[in-house]
Motif scaffolding. Structure first.
Motif, PDB file in Angstrom:
ATOM      1  N   THR A   1      46.794  29.135  39.358  1.00 37.60           N
ATOM      2  CA  THR A   1      45.484  29.775  39.219  1.00 37.60           C
ATOM      3  C   THR A   1      45.422  30.652  37.983  1.00 37.60           C
ATOM      4  OG1 THR A   1      45.128  29.742  41.604  1.00 37.60           O
ATOM      5  CG2 THR A   1      43.796  31.281  40.325  1.00 37.60           C
ATOM      6  N   ASN A   2      46.390  31.572  37.837  1.00 38.50           N
ATOM      7  CA  ASN A   2      46.261  32.468  36.684  1.00 38.50           C
ATOM      8  C   ASN A   2      46.604  31.764  35.373  1.00 38.50           C
ATOM      9  OD1 ASN A   2      49.135  32.699  36.536  1.00 38.50           O
ATOM     10  ND2 ASN A   2      49.107  34.533  37.845  1.00 38.50           N
TER      11      ASN A   2
ATOM     12  N   ASN B   1      43.400  30.612  34.075  1.00 39.36           N
ATOM     13  CA  ASN B   1      42.642  31.721  33.491  1.00 39.36           C
ATOM     14  C   ASN B   1      43.171  32.082  32.111  1.00 39.36           C
ATOM     15  OD1 ASN B   1      41.003  31.986  35.761  1.00 39.36           O
ATOM     16  ND2 ASN B   1      42.335  33.498  36.727  1.00 39.36           N
TER      17      ASN B   1
ATOM     18  N   ASP C   1      42.723  47.062  35.611  1.00 40.71           N
ATOM     19  CA  ASP C   1      42.227  46.771  36.951  1.00 40.71           C
ATOM     20  C   ASP C   1      42.375  47.959  37.893  1.00 40.71           C
ATOM     21  OD1 ASP C   1      44.926  45.846  36.293  1.00 40.71           O
ATOM     22  OD2 ASP C   1      45.164  45.460  38.423  1.00 40.71           O
TER      23      ASP C   1
ATOM     24  N   ASN D   1      45.412  38.362  38.826  1.00 41.36           N
ATOM     25  CA  ASN D   1      44.916  37.920  40.129  1.00 41.36           C
ATOM     26  C   ASN D   1      43.972  38.949  40.737  1.00 41.36           C
ATOM     27  OD1 ASN D   1      46.480  35.675  39.836  1.00 41.36           O
ATOM     28  ND2 ASN D   1      48.071  36.283  41.284  1.00 41.36           N
TER      29      ASN D   1
ATOM     30  N   GLN E   1      40.094  37.169  40.307  1.00 38.75           N
ATOM     31  CA  GLN E   1      39.880  36.432  41.544  1.00 38.75           C
ATOM     32  C   GLN E   1      38.481  36.711  42.096  1.00 38.75           C
ATOM     33  OE1 GLN E   1      42.718  37.345  44.598  1.00 38.75           O
ATOM     34  NE2 GLN E   1      42.396  35.422  45.677  1.00 38.75           N
ATOM     35  N   ASP E   2      37.778  35.647  42.386  1.00 43.79           N
ATOM     36  CA  ASP E   2      36.409  35.733  42.943  1.00 43.79           C
ATOM     37  C   ASP E   2      35.451  36.491  42.026  1.00 43.79           C
ATOM     38  OD1 ASP E   2      37.277  34.390  45.266  1.00 43.79           O
ATOM     39  OD2 ASP E   2      37.947  36.277  46.138  1.00 43.79           O
TER      40      ASP E   2
ATOM     41  N   GLN F   1      34.406  35.325  38.442  1.00 42.12           N
ATOM     42  CA  GLN F   1      34.422  34.551  37.210  1.00 42.12           C
ATOM     43  C   GLN F   1      33.646  35.234  36.090  1.00 42.12           C
ATOM     44  OE1 GLN F   1      35.782  31.370  36.087  1.00 42.12           O
ATOM     45  NE2 GLN F   1      37.227  32.115  37.630  1.00 42.12           N
TER      46      GLN F   1
END
Length: 375
Positions: free
Chosen positions: A63-64, A67, A238, A275, A279-280, A282
């Motif tokens: 997943t990452n 990205n 983050d 992450n 995540q969720d 975009q």
């Protein structure tokens, strides 16, 4: 209570003395640099590139990885070469085949730890031997299982930004590490402070003690200059309140970049656990990409891995020579066969685990004290 106050007083005196004793007599540039807001080599601000450090913490996963490649694919510096990022990687759940791919796409692979165990506070008391096992262990694992040169793995970041002070840096010195990027600063953000060497000791405020008290010639520290969002500050992007829209995300990144670009031109760092941020959401990923595209319109902005940025600081070239200095990396490709390894029972000290490797699966699951998984 008196003992605690005495320790605080000692640290304050030490840090004051460290800052006062670093000068152009005992720290001769550009290989040695005191903490300050001036570019290296006596360059004027107009003749200094604005370096941007994009760094991500954690294991590389499918997943990452998607990205990351979205961010750097078709994104180039003013000289036409691809931008470069830095990845501080820990072992658990890391896909070494994707790590291999990132490295050979021109990205920097750095160390985080082998175990990344919680609670975070335990890292403050680890010994030199434990840090050597953690930093040296993940470096060995990255080199072996991602099939990349060990000499290319030059940087370190402490788990949860929690070092053990001198124990951590003694381990780094013994391992021949080039730099650390674990220590936040909120005191030196406007104008932002440049990275500096520890030839004359640790020089900015100790936000997460313990901090090193000894001197470590040749080791660089990259202060994690705090970002500002809604009048709060955070060293990891983050850790501030997450932006809720595309525009909020874009303005968050751009306003902090401008603070560097219009003052000291100290490297601008965006440090993320991907992450947790993408995540969720975009729109954050899309806004990050637009931010990169917009700042790279400027012919003095270069997005480079941290180690390459520090290499420039050791050998500072004026802006006209920067395109050649940050030329397109050329690397001799090494093979990577995709092996899926599975471990359980006595073969894994931490329970059932999968691991993706570029080389034949080791006999046991790699772990602290046995990073190569030897029988």
């Amino acid at each position: 209570m008196q003992r605690i106050l005495a320790v605080i007083f000692f640290l304050a005196v030490f840090l004051h003395q460290s800052q006062a004793q670093c000068n152009t007599t005992n720290c001769v540039g550009p290989a040695c640099k005191c903490m300050n807001t001036s570019p290296p080599g006596g360059l004027s601000l107009a003749n200094t590139p604005q370096l941007v450090f994009l760094a991500f913490d954690g294991a590389i996963t499918t997943t990452n990885y998607d990205n990351y490649t979205f961010l750097f694919n078709n994104t180039t510096n003013p000289n036409g070469c691809p931008i470069g990022m830095t990845f501080f990687i820990f072992h658990e759940y890391n896909d070494y085949t994707l790590t291999h791919s990132l490295y050979f796409k021109g990205q920097e692979i750095s160390t985080h730890s082998m175990s990344h165990l919680t609670p975070a506070a335990t890292w403050a008391n680890k010994s030199v031997t434990e840090w050597t096992d953690e930093i040296g262990g993940i470096r060995d694992a990255l080199s072996k299982f991602a099939n990349i040169p060990k000499t290319s793995i030059r940087g370190a970041r402490a788990p949860f930004l929690q070092s053990s002070g001198d124990a951590t840096f003694t381990a780094m010195k013994n391992l021949g590490m080039f730099y650390d990027c674990s220590f936040p600063t909120t005191n030196y953000t406007n104008p932002p402070v440049w990275p500096y060497t520890l030839d004359q000791g640790f020089q900015h405020e100790c936000a997460i003690p313990p901090c090193p008290l000894s001197k470590y010639p040749g080791i660089w520290t990259v202060p994690m200059v705090a970002l500002n969002r809604n009048d709060t500050v955070c060293s990891m992007a983050d850790a501030c309140d997450k932006p809720n829209t595309f525009e909020e995300t874009y303005q968050y990144l751009m306003s902090n970049f401008q603070r560097h670009y219009t003052t000291s031109k100290a490297p601008f760092g965006i440090y993320l656990t991907a992450n947790a941020w993408f995540q969720d959401a975009q729109y954050r990923l899309q806004a990050y990409k637009k931010f990169l595209n917009d700042i790279l319109v400027n012919d003095d902005v270069y997005v480079v891995p941290i180690a390459r940025g520090l290499d420039w600081m050791k050998n500072p070239k004026p802006l006209a020579e920067v395109p050649n200095f940050f030329n397109c990396p050329t690397v001799t490709k090494t093979p990577c066969t995709n092996y899926t390894c599975y471990y359980e029972g006595d073969a894994s000290p931490v329970g059932p685990r999968n691991m993706k490797s570029c080389v034949t699966c080791p006999d046991v699951y790699p772990w602290t004290g046995n990073p190569l998984g030897l029988p």
